[in-house]
Write a protein that holds these residues in place. Structure first.
Motif, PDB file in Angstrom:
ATOM      1  N   GLU A  99       0.806  -1.224   0.000  1.00  0.00           N
ATOM      2  CA  GLU A  99       0.000   0.000   0.000  1.00  0.00           C
ATOM      3  C   GLU A  99       0.840   1.277   0.000  1.00  0.00           C
ATOM      4  OE1 GLU A  99      -2.430  -0.342   3.461  1.00  0.00           O
ATOM      5  OE2 GLU A  99      -3.996  -1.484   2.424  1.00  0.00           O
ATOM      6  N   ASN A 100       2.146   1.154   0.100  1.00  0.00           N
ATOM      7  CA  ASN A 100       3.025   2.312   0.215  1.00  0.00           C
ATOM      8  C   ASN A 100       2.813   3.286  -0.941  1.00  0.00           C
ATOM      9  OD1 ASN A 100       5.026   4.009   1.131  1.00  0.00           O
ATOM     10  ND2 ASN A 100       6.697   2.553   0.881  1.00  0.00           N
ATOM     11  N   ALA A 101       2.797   2.764  -2.158  1.00  0.00           N
ATOM     12  CA  ALA A 101       2.664   3.636  -3.339  1.00  0.00           C
ATOM     13  C   ALA A 101       1.339   4.381  -3.325  1.00  0.00           C
ATOM     14  CB  ALA A 101       2.797   2.797  -4.610  1.00  0.00           C
ATOM     15  N   ALA A 102       0.257   3.695  -2.980  1.00  0.00           N
ATOM     16  CA  ALA A 102      -1.053   4.344  -2.949  1.00  0.00           C
ATOM     17  C   ALA A 102      -1.087   5.464  -1.925  1.00  0.00           C
ATOM     18  CB  ALA A 102      -2.137   3.305  -2.644  1.00  0.00           C
ATOM     19  N   LYS A 103      -0.464   5.257  -0.776  1.00  0.00           N
ATOM     20  CA  LYS A 103      -0.442   6.288   0.261  1.00  0.00           C
ATOM     21  C   LYS A 103       0.375   7.502  -0.176  1.00  0.00           C
ATOM     22  CE  LYS A 103      -1.137   3.060   4.099  1.00  0.00           C
ATOM     23  NZ  LYS A 103      -0.518   2.373   5.259  1.00  0.00           N
ATOM     24  N   LEU A 104       1.497   7.248  -0.859  1.00  0.00           N
ATOM     25  CA  LEU A 104       2.304   8.368  -1.348  1.00  0.00           C
ATOM     26  C   LEU A 104       1.543   9.156  -2.414  1.00  0.00           C
ATOM     27  CD1 LEU A 104       5.920   6.862  -1.631  1.00  0.00           C
ATOM     28  CD2 LEU A 104       4.978   8.313   0.171  1.00  0.00           C
ATOM     29  N   HIS A 105       0.871   8.448  -3.294  1.00  0.00           N
ATOM     30  CA  HIS A 105       0.096   9.135  -4.331  1.00  0.00           C
ATOM     31  C   HIS A 105      -1.007   9.980  -3.713  1.00  0.00           C
ATOM     32  CE1 HIS A 105      -1.820   9.972  -8.114  1.00  0.00           C
ATOM     33  NE2 HIS A 105      -2.944   9.390  -7.725  1.00  0.00           N
ATOM     34  N   GLN A 106      -1.679   9.436  -2.724  1.00  0.00           N
ATOM     35  CA  GLN A 106      -2.754  10.167  -2.053  1.00  0.00           C
ATOM     36  C   GLN A 106      -2.220  11.419  -1.364  1.00  0.00           C
ATOM     37  OE1 GLN A 106      -4.869   7.849   0.859  1.00  0.00           O
ATOM     38  NE2 GLN A 106      -6.548   9.313   1.027  1.00  0.00           N
ATOM     39  N   ALA A 107      -0.982  11.348  -0.866  1.00  0.00           N
ATOM     40  CA  ALA A 107      -0.371  12.486  -0.178  1.00  0.00           C
ATOM     41  C   ALA A 107       0.236  13.494  -1.146  1.00  0.00           C
ATOM     42  CB  ALA A 107       0.693  11.999   0.801  1.00  0.00           C
ATOM     43  N   GLY A 108       0.268  13.162  -2.438  1.00  0.00           N
ATOM     44  CA  GLY A 108       0.823  14.081  -3.425  1.00  0.00           C
ATOM     45  C   GLY A 108       2.329  14.031  -3.548  1.00  0.00           C
ATOM     46  N   VAL A 109       2.950  12.939  -3.095  1.00  0.00           N
ATOM     47  CA  VAL A 109       4.403  12.783  -3.187  1.00  0.00           C
ATOM     48  C   VAL A 109       4.769  12.248  -4.565  1.00  0.00           C
ATOM     49  CG1 VAL A 109       6.427  11.593  -2.242  1.00  0.00           C
ATOM     50  CG2 VAL A 109       4.596  12.360  -0.718  1.00  0.00           C
ATOM     51  N   ARG A 110       5.774  12.817  -5.186  1.00  0.00           N
ATOM     52  CA  ARG A 110       6.271  12.293  -6.456  1.00  0.00           C
ATOM     53  C   ARG A 110       7.004  10.974  -6.195  1.00  0.00           C
ATOM     54  NH1 ARG A 110      10.036  15.271  -9.600  1.00  0.00           N
ATOM     55  NH2 ARG A 110      10.884  16.244  -7.735  1.00  0.00           N
ATOM     56  N   PHE A 111       6.694   9.967  -6.979  1.00  0.00           N
ATOM     57  CA  PHE A 111       7.331   8.667  -6.770  1.00  0.00           C
ATOM     58  C   PHE A 111       7.308   7.860  -8.055  1.00  0.00           C
ATOM     59  CE2 PHE A 111       2.923   7.557  -6.491  1.00  0.00           C
ATOM     60  CZ  PHE A 111       2.846   6.244  -6.958  1.00  0.00           C
ATOM     61  N   PRO A 158       6.916  -4.964 -13.998  1.00  0.00           N
ATOM     62  CA  PRO A 158       5.477  -4.725 -14.146  1.00  0.00           C
ATOM     63  C   PRO A 158       4.645  -5.341 -13.037  1.00  0.00           C
ATOM     64  CG  PRO A 158       6.292  -6.283 -15.794  1.00  0.00           C
ATOM     65  CD  PRO A 158       7.481  -5.663 -15.154  1.00  0.00           C
ATOM     66  N   TYR A 159       5.134  -6.408 -12.412  1.00  0.00           N
ATOM     67  CA  TYR A 159       4.363  -7.068 -11.370  1.00  0.00           C
ATOM     68  C   TYR A 159       4.459  -6.323 -10.042  1.00  0.00           C
ATOM     69  CZ  TYR A 159       5.299 -10.351 -15.081  1.00  0.00           C
ATOM     70  OH  TYR A 159       5.461 -10.921 -16.318  1.00  0.00           O
ATOM     71  N   HIS A 160       5.555  -5.582  -9.843  1.00  0.00           N
ATOM     72  CA  HIS A 160       5.632  -4.686  -8.687  1.00  0.00           C
ATOM     73  C   HIS A 160       4.569  -3.601  -8.816  1.00  0.00           C
ATOM     74  CE1 HIS A 160       9.702  -5.773  -6.860  1.00  0.00           C
ATOM     75  NE2 HIS A 160       9.579  -6.592  -7.884  1.00  0.00           N
ATOM     76  N   ALA A 161       4.489  -3.012 -10.011  1.00  0.00           N
ATOM     77  CA  ALA A 161       3.473  -1.980 -10.234  1.00  0.00           C
ATOM     78  C   ALA A 161       2.071  -2.584 -10.161  1.00  0.00           C
ATOM     79  CB  ALA A 161       3.700  -1.315 -11.587  1.00  0.00           C
ATOM     80  N   GLY A 162       1.914  -3.791 -10.689  1.00  0.00           N
ATOM     81  CA  GLY A 162       0.617  -4.451 -10.635  1.00  0.00           C
ATOM     82  C   GLY A 162       0.166  -4.727  -9.213  1.00  0.00           C
ATOM     83  N   MET A 163       1.098  -5.103  -8.340  1.00  0.00           N
ATOM     84  CA  MET A 163       0.749  -5.338  -6.940  1.00  0.00           C
ATOM     85  C   MET A 163       0.310  -4.042  -6.272  1.00  0.00           C
ATOM     86  SD  MET A 163       0.380  -7.550  -4.540  1.00  0.00           S
ATOM     87  CE  MET A 163       1.367  -9.019  -4.817  1.00  0.00           C
ATOM     88  N   ALA A 164       1.000  -2.945  -6.557  1.00  0.00           N
ATOM     89  CA  ALA A 164       0.593  -1.657  -6.006  1.00  0.00           C
ATOM     90  C   ALA A 164      -0.812  -1.296  -6.483  1.00  0.00           C
ATOM     91  CB  ALA A 164       1.593  -0.575  -6.406  1.00  0.00           C
ATOM     92  N   ALA A 165      -1.115  -1.621  -7.754  1.00  0.00           N
ATOM     93  CA  ALA A 165      -2.451  -1.347  -8.279  1.00  0.00           C
ATOM     94  C   ALA A 165      -3.508  -2.204  -7.592  1.00  0.00           C
ATOM     95  CB  ALA A 165      -2.481  -1.581  -9.789  1.00  0.00           C
ATOM     96  N   ALA A 166      -3.133  -3.426  -7.218  1.00  0.00           N
ATOM     97  CA  ALA A 166      -4.075  -4.315  -6.530  1.00  0.00           C
ATOM     98  C   ALA A 166      -4.355  -3.862  -5.102  1.00  0.00           C
ATOM     99  CB  ALA A 166      -3.538  -5.739  -6.524  1.00  0.00           C
ATOM    100  N   PHE A 167      -3.484  -2.997  -4.557  1.00  0.00           N
ATOM    101  CA  PHE A 167      -3.636  -2.537  -3.173  1.00  0.00           C
ATOM    102  C   PHE A 167      -3.798  -1.022  -3.111  1.00  0.00           C
ATOM    103  CE2 PHE A 167      -2.290  -6.780  -2.464  1.00  0.00           C
ATOM    104  CZ  PHE A 167      -2.789  -7.140  -1.220  1.00  0.00           C
ATOM    105  N   GLY A 168      -4.692  -0.503  -3.966  1.00  0.00           N
ATOM    106  CA  GLY A 168      -5.151   0.867  -3.791  1.00  0.00           C
ATOM    107  C   GLY A 168      -4.647   1.898  -4.776  1.00  0.00           C
TER     108      GLY A 168
END
Length: 448
Positions: free
Chosen positions: A335-347, A362-372
């Motif tokens: 969920e780390n990526a989703a939380k950073l995106h929600q906070a407006g952090v560039r990542f 691509p599967y790292h990004a896919g997992m982040a997509a699966a978790f928010g």
């Protein structure tokens, strides 16, 4: 490079099922092992530009190593080779922004590892000169739609200079897009031990927290002193250049390598995972006038507000990792990526791998997509956002006219494991989509 009697005549370098065929003489083939640039029109395909709207049915034209045209009715130049894109999707090539690909072949065999130098302060060490362009990892990674990586050295405190490369070429110089991308620093961290599956193998922590803090502070002060000395060296050089009466300081390769960073011309990639270390990096970089980029960032979500306020980007390398602490939720890093995106952090998202598993980007990004994380943002995190963090978005990361033609054509969603990349172009050159994996499959597929 593949040599032999079969190469004495003209060869057709063709992608499987692809009508695009390129003829090379035997002498040219022996010298290059890469196809020449081609003028190609990918017609009637779904075009995912990333930087703008998706074109559900359109044409993309590649010419002279660049994207020459893109649109629902983009004109096809005379003589262009046509690729039927019906049922296929065109994407910008993916970018892994935090690897050591090309520096490590087999970690257990020392002769195949050239990831770092002896000593703590090696800003003059350049990852580019150590890259093995014939590494098996290059073809395996390219096969999965990754066309570019940032390769970073390791070891010591100041590890050296990262480089940004295309995954195509017969020499490091041919592969280089940005030879010296920025300085890599293993920021001194607070060693207080901790759990995890490898806790028993770590260096034991100091006897108490006060000792740990003192040890970390000493290392930080040493780093600060090296940078201050380099700044003094730069000022002495500038003074000597402006006044012939002032003696010129003796050339120092360590200090010379730090000057672009101290002038703000290149960023500093600080490796840091824990929130306390990330905050220490932010304070240190502000004090020294540096342009920081956090690499790792497992607890970046904890200090998202500070990262946002200081506009410091993060290269997340731990999306698929186990939690840092035994009592963390199992999905804290998913969920780390989703939380950073929600906070407006560039990542952006990276595997952080030294070679063999960069193909799993691509599967790292896919997992982040699966978790928010929104799927469009997840795709951007391994394409345009990665290019923006690395400062190369004017050249790669999206499908735009004028950008380098690093393009992949797939039969589905690029972040899905079942999707197959059918064709790839790097710098406008059709790249062979074969690897050690495909060779072994062909060798043994009939075995019962």
């Amino acid at each position: 490079m593949r040599l032999g009697s079969s190469w004495r005549s003209f060869q057709w370098l063709a992608l499987a099922g692809f009508s695009l065929a390129l003829t090379l003489g035997a002498e040219a083939q022996q010298k290059l092992d890469i196809a020449p640039r081609a003028t190609v029109a990918i017609r009637d395909a779904r075009l995912v530009t990333v930087s703008g709207e998706t074109i559900e049915r359109g044409t993309l034209v590649i010419r002279d190593g660049r994207i020459a045209a893109i649109g629902a009715s983009a004109p096809i130049p005379a003589g262009a080779q046509i690729l039927d894109g019906k049922g296929l999707t065109v994407y910008p090539g993916m970018i892994d922004a935090g690897t050591s690909l090309g520096l490590v072949e087999i970690p257990a065999v020392a002769a195949t590892v050239d990831q770092g130098e002896v000593g703590d302060y090696n800003p003059n060490a350049r990852a580019l000169v150590a890259i093995n362009p014939h590494s098996a990892h290059v073809r395996v990674t390219r096969y999965n739609g990754i066309t570019n990586v940032a390769t970073m050295p390791d070891g010591g405190v100041i590890c050296g200079q990262a480089t940004f490369i295309n995954l195509y070429g017969t020499s490091p110089q041919e592969m280089a897009v940005v030879p010296s991308l920025g300085l890599v620093v293993n920021f001194p961290r607070l060693n207080v031990g901790g759990g995890g599956p490898f806790a028993a193998f770590r260096q034991p922590p100091p006897a108490n927290i006060a000792e740990a803090i003192a040890a970390r502070n000493r290392r930080v002060e040493e780093l600060r002193q090296v940078l201050r000395e380099a700044a003094d060296y730069g000022r002495a050089k500038a003074a000597a250049a402006s006044d012939p009466k002032i003696p010129r300081p003796a050339t120092n390769v360590v200090y010379e390598s730090l000057l672009p960073t101290l002038r703000g011309e290149t960023p500093v990639f600080f490796r840091a995972d824990r929130a306390q270390d990330i905050r220490a990096v932010l304070a240190f970089a502000e004090d020294m006038g540096l342009r920081p980029i956090i690499v790792g960032g497992n607890e970046a979500w904890v200090c998202a507000a500070e990262l946002k306020a200081k506009n410091v980007p993060v290269i997340l390398t731990g999306v698929l990792d186990l939690p840092n602490r035994e009592d963390d939720p199992y999905d804290v890093l998913y969920e780390n990526a989703a939380k950073l995106h929600q906070a407006g952090v560039r990542f952006c998202i990276s595997t952080g791998d030294n070679g063999a598993h960069v193909r799993d980007l691509p599967y790292h990004a896919g997992m982040a997509a699966a978790f928010g994380l929104d799927p469009k943002v997840a795709l951007r995190a391994v394409t345009l956002s990665a290019a923006e963090v690395l400062g190369v978005s004017d050249r790669v990361g999206s499908l735009e006219v004028g950008k380098m033609a690093n393009v992949v054509v797939a039969d589905g969603d690029l972040l899905e494991p079942r999707t197959r990349v059918k064709y790839a172009f790097i710098d406008g050159r059709p790249a062979q989509l074969t690897s050690r994996h495909t060779e072994l499959y062909e060798q043994f597929k009939e075995r019962k």
